[in-house]
Design a protein around this motif. Structure first.
Motif, mmCIF file in Angstrom:
data_model
loop_
_atom_site.group_PDB
_atom_site.id
_atom_site.type_symbol
_atom_site.label_atom_id
_atom_site.label_comp_id
_atom_site.label_asym_id
_atom_site.label_seq_id
_atom_site.Cartn_x
_atom_site.Cartn_y
_atom_site.Cartn_z
ATOM 1 N N GLY A 155 15.290 85.686 76.630
ATOM 2 C CA GLY A 155 14.072 86.238 77.212
ATOM 3 C C GLY A 155 14.220 87.724 77.448
ATOM 4 O O GLY A 155 15.344 88.222 77.671
ATOM 5 N N PRO A 156 13.134 88.475 77.392
ATOM 6 C CA PRO A 156 13.203 89.935 77.514
ATOM 7 C C PRO A 156 13.419 90.398 78.948
ATOM 8 O O PRO A 156 13.079 89.706 79.905
ATOM 9 N N PHE A 157 14.035 91.584 79.069
ATOM 10 C CA PHE A 157 14.202 92.249 80.356
ATOM 11 C C PHE A 157 14.968 91.398 81.358
ATOM 12 O O PHE A 157 14.741 91.461 82.567
ATOM 13 N N GLY A 158 15.886 90.581 80.844
ATOM 14 C CA GLY A 158 16.734 89.794 81.713
ATOM 15 C C GLY A 158 16.134 88.506 82.213
ATOM 16 O O GLY A 158 16.797 87.735 82.918
ATOM 17 N N GLU A 159 14.880 88.226 81.878
ATOM 18 C CA GLU A 159 14.199 87.015 82.325
ATOM 19 C C GLU A 159 14.145 85.991 81.189
ATOM 20 O O GLU A 159 13.987 86.347 80.027
ATOM 21 N N HIS A 160 14.249 84.723 81.536
ATOM 22 C CA HIS A 160 14.126 83.670 80.526
ATOM 23 C C HIS A 160 12.653 83.454 80.180
ATOM 24 O O HIS A 160 11.781 83.492 81.055
ATOM 25 N N GLN A 161 12.384 83.248 78.910
ATOM 26 C CA GLN A 161 11.012 83.046 78.444
ATOM 27 C C GLN A 161 10.808 81.586 78.047
ATOM 28 O O GLN A 161 11.746 80.912 77.600
ATOM 29 N N GLU A 162 9.562 81.123 78.172
ATOM 30 C CA GLU A 162 9.216 79.745 77.813
ATOM 31 C C GLU A 162 7.970 79.676 76.950
ATOM 32 O O GLU A 162 7.498 78.586 76.652
ATOM 33 N N TRP A 163 7.439 80.821 76.537
ATOM 34 C CA TRP A 163 6.176 80.820 75.807
ATOM 35 C C TRP A 163 6.358 80.742 74.301
ATOM 36 O O TRP A 163 5.388 80.599 73.572
ATOM 37 N N LEU A 164 7.611 80.822 73.811
ATOM 38 C CA LEU A 164 7.898 80.661 72.384
ATOM 39 C C LEU A 164 9.065 79.698 72.222
ATOM 40 O O LEU A 164 9.948 79.645 73.090
ATOM 41 N N PRO A 165 9.114 78.941 71.129
ATOM 42 C CA PRO A 165 10.310 78.156 70.845
ATOM 43 C C PRO A 165 11.527 79.074 70.796
ATOM 44 O O PRO A 165 11.444 80.201 70.289
ATOM 45 N N PRO A 166 12.658 78.642 71.322
ATOM 46 C CA PRO A 166 13.828 79.524 71.428
ATOM 47 C C PRO A 166 14.232 80.209 70.133
ATOM 48 O O PRO A 166 14.513 81.412 70.127
ATOM 49 N N LEU A 167 14.254 79.469 69.028
ATOM 50 C CA LEU A 167 14.685 80.078 67.768
ATOM 51 C C LEU A 167 13.646 81.053 67.221
ATOM 52 O O LEU A 167 13.998 82.046 66.576
ATOM 53 N N LEU A 168 12.369 80.782 67.467
ATOM 54 C CA LEU A 168 11.331 81.724 67.047
ATOM 55 C C LEU A 168 11.434 83.013 67.847
ATOM 56 O O LEU A 168 11.301 84.117 67.293
ATOM 57 N N TYR A 169 11.666 82.874 69.137
ATOM 58 C CA TYR A 169 11.870 84.075 69.963
ATOM 59 C C TYR A 169 13.085 84.860 69.472
ATOM 60 O O TYR A 169 13.042 86.097 69.366
ATOM 61 N N LEU A 170 14.180 84.138 69.161
ATOM 62 C CA LEU A 170 15.394 84.806 68.709
ATOM 63 C C LEU A 170 15.147 85.568 67.404
ATOM 64 O O LEU A 170 15.614 86.707 67.239
#
Length: 213
Positions: free
Chosen positions: A166-181
């Motif tokens: 997740g960006p800026f040190g925060e975990h994200q949940e709005w995209l699948p993990p591999l897509l975000y990566l």
């Protein structure tokens, strides 16, 4: 090192004091971070840059130093803006440096993190003497595309090293993990490296930084 002339040994271009001072820093910083934060902390690209800069300084390796210039120049500047603004106003305009004001973090760790201000100066001085290698953009992008997936696979998700969760040190949940990566890997060079590369090449064309030679 500069190229030999007439068979003479190569002449050092970078000052010895710079090499010794940065070596002393690594000798103090690396084991301290290992004890306080653990070896996973070295996966951060800015921490990896510290070791590569050390090698680049002693070898006077233009390409290696140029790569790390791309790695630390804009990141260090944004880090300074975020910390400085938060120190003056209490607001983090960018984010990711909240740990600098977290009393639960060891004071020594936070003080040593000020190296983000020093790395761009050290590499900038080296490039001013050695010149910038244009191929650095491709090589540093390749290195990033190795380091980011490695951070995802080999480090604790809670640490969110290189913001792989997740960006800026925060975990994200709005995209699948591999897509975000995948998006992170695409955007990292575009946002952080390309602007520095273009600015450096512009300065090079105007003779303010030596050519790659």
């Amino acid at each position: 090192m500069s190229r030999p002339i007439g068979g003479e040994p190569p002449v050092a271009v970078l000052p010895l004091w710079l090499k010794l001072a940065f070596t002393a820093w690594i000798v103090a910083w690396a084991p301290t971070y290992w004890v306080l934060l653990g070896p996973q902390n070295y996966f951060w690209l800015c921490n990896l840059a510290s070791f590569l800069i050390l090698v680049g300084l002693w070898r006077e390796h233009r390409l290696l130093l140029s790569m790390q210039w791309l790695s630390v120049a804009l990141v260090g500047s944004l880090w300074a803006v975020d910390v400085g603004t938060a120190w003056l106003t209490g607001v983090h305009p960018i984010g990711g440096t909240e740990y600098m004001f977290d009393d639960e973090q060891p004071l020594l760790t936070r003080l040593m993190s000020l190296y983000h201000l020093v790395l761009p100066v050290v590499v900038g001085l080296a490039l001013w003497r050695l010149g910038y290698a244009p191929w650095a953009l491709a090589w540093q992008t390749a290195l990033t595309w190795l380091a980011v997936p490695a951070s995802y696979l080999l480090t604790d998700p809670e640490r969110n090293i290189n913001w792989v969760h997740g960006p800026f040190g925060e975990h994200q949940e709005w995209l699948p993990p591999l897509l975000y990566l995948a998006g992170l890997m695409a955007l990292w060079p575009l946002v952080l490296y390309v602007p520095v590369h273009l600015l450096t090449r512009w300065l090079q064309r105007r003779g303010l930084i030596p050519g790659a030679g």
